[in-house]
Design a protein around this motif. Structure first.
Motif, PDB file in Angstrom:
ATOM      1  N   CYS A  18     -17.728 112.255  75.574  1.00  0.00           N
ATOM      2  CA  CYS A  18     -18.992 111.799  76.160  1.00  0.00           C
ATOM      3  C   CYS A  18     -19.169 112.342  77.572  1.00  0.00           C
ATOM      4  CB  CYS A  18     -19.063 110.277  76.160  1.00  0.00           C
ATOM      5  SG  CYS A  18     -19.262 109.566  74.511  1.00  0.00           S
ATOM      6  N   ASP A  19     -18.102 112.371  78.352  1.00  0.00           N
ATOM      7  CA  ASP A  19     -18.155 112.936  79.701  1.00  0.00           C
ATOM      8  C   ASP A  19     -18.544 114.410  79.652  1.00  0.00           C
ATOM      9  OD1 ASP A  19     -17.427 110.515  80.814  1.00  0.00           O
ATOM     10  OD2 ASP A  19     -15.311 111.063  81.076  1.00  0.00           O
ATOM     11  N   LEU A  22     -22.271 114.593  79.054  1.00  0.00           N
ATOM     12  CA  LEU A  22     -23.038 114.231  80.243  1.00  0.00           C
ATOM     13  C   LEU A  22     -22.960 115.304  81.326  1.00  0.00           C
ATOM     14  CD1 LEU A  22     -22.293 110.415  80.577  1.00  0.00           C
ATOM     15  CD2 LEU A  22     -24.376 111.512  79.727  1.00  0.00           C
ATOM     16  N   GLN A  23     -21.844 115.991  81.422  1.00  0.00           N
ATOM     17  CA  GLN A  23     -21.678 117.042  82.425  1.00  0.00           C
ATOM     18  C   GLN A  23     -22.360 118.348  82.014  1.00  0.00           C
ATOM     19  OE1 GLN A  23     -17.430 117.241  82.816  1.00  0.00           O
ATOM     20  NE2 GLN A  23     -17.297 115.308  83.939  1.00  0.00           N
ATOM     21  N   LYS A  27     -23.696 120.703  74.797  1.00  0.00           N
ATOM     22  CA  LYS A  27     -25.129 120.455  74.690  1.00  0.00           C
ATOM     23  C   LYS A  27     -25.495 120.106  73.255  1.00  0.00           C
ATOM     24  CE  LYS A  27     -26.202 123.813  78.358  1.00  0.00           C
ATOM     25  NZ  LYS A  27     -25.343 123.199  79.235  1.00  0.00           N
ATOM     26  N   ARG A  77     -27.069 112.529  74.599  1.00  0.00           N
ATOM     27  CA  ARG A  77     -27.094 112.234  76.026  1.00  0.00           C
ATOM     28  C   ARG A  77     -27.761 110.882  76.300  1.00  0.00           C
ATOM     29  NH1 ARG A  77     -26.238 114.714  80.737  1.00  0.00           N
ATOM     30  NH2 ARG A  77     -27.617 114.293  82.474  1.00  0.00           N
ATOM     31  N   ASP A  78     -28.909 110.640  75.668  1.00  0.00           N
ATOM     32  CA  ASP A  78     -29.625 109.378  75.873  1.00  0.00           C
ATOM     33  C   ASP A  78     -28.820 108.192  75.357  1.00  0.00           C
ATOM     34  OD1 ASP A  78     -31.763 110.763  76.990  1.00  0.00           O
ATOM     35  OD2 ASP A  78     -32.795 110.970  75.068  1.00  0.00           O
ATOM     36  N   ILE A  80     -25.525 107.959  75.084  1.00  0.00           N
ATOM     37  CA  ILE A  80     -24.377 107.738  75.978  1.00  0.00           C
ATOM     38  C   ILE A  80     -24.822 107.032  77.252  1.00  0.00           C
ATOM     39  CG2 ILE A  80     -22.604 108.855  77.382  1.00  0.00           C
ATOM     40  CD1 ILE A  80     -22.653 111.132  75.214  1.00  0.00           C
ATOM     41  N   LEU A  81     -25.921 107.497  77.851  1.00  0.00           N
ATOM     42  CA  LEU A  81     -26.412 106.880  79.084  1.00  0.00           C
ATOM     43  C   LEU A  81     -26.785 105.419  78.862  1.00  0.00           C
ATOM     44  CD1 LEU A  81     -28.555 109.783  80.560  1.00  0.00           C
ATOM     45  CD2 LEU A  81     -26.382 108.907  81.443  1.00  0.00           C
ATOM     46  N   ARG A  84     -23.579 103.340  78.429  1.00  0.00           N
ATOM     47  CA  ARG A  84     -22.847 103.136  79.695  1.00  0.00           C
ATOM     48  C   ARG A  84     -23.562 102.178  80.616  1.00  0.00           C
ATOM     49  NH1 ARG A  84     -19.507 108.678  80.944  1.00  0.00           N
ATOM     50  NH2 ARG A  84     -18.290 108.546  79.028  1.00  0.00           N
TER      51      ARG A  84
END
Length: 87
Positions: A18-19, A22-23, A27, A77-78, A80-81, A84
């Motif tokens: 996941c990191d 996000l980084q 993609k 990405r959405d 995971i955000l 978190r």
């Protein structure tokens, strides 16, 4: 990879993936390492990696193309955000 006692190994690996998403290292649509490749690279059992991928698949972060491999989903990405933020 350093394995902490508070979280299970598969959860730590999932957090690492996941990191990377996000980084921007991974993609949407990118193929992840095979279960076997990642297990050897990290030094864990293949079943641990499969459990990690299964959890991420269940959460919608990964998608699976049978016989080809696991890929980052377009919504990863959405997801995971949002996950978190809730934690």
């Amino acid at each position: 990879m350093e394995f902490k006692e508070q979280k299970g190994i598969f959860q730590q690996i999932a957090d690492r993936i996941c990191d990377r998403i996000l980084q921007g290292e991974l993609k949407a649509g990118d193929k992840l390492e095979s279960v076997r490749e990642l297990a050897v690279a990290i030094g864990v059992n293949q079943n641990t990696i499969m459990r990690t991928y299964s959890e991420l698949l269940r959460d919608g972060i990964l998608s699976n193309q049978r016989g080809i491999g696991f890929f980052v989903s377009p919504e990863a990405r959405d997801i995971i955000l949002a996950k978190r933020r809730n934690e």
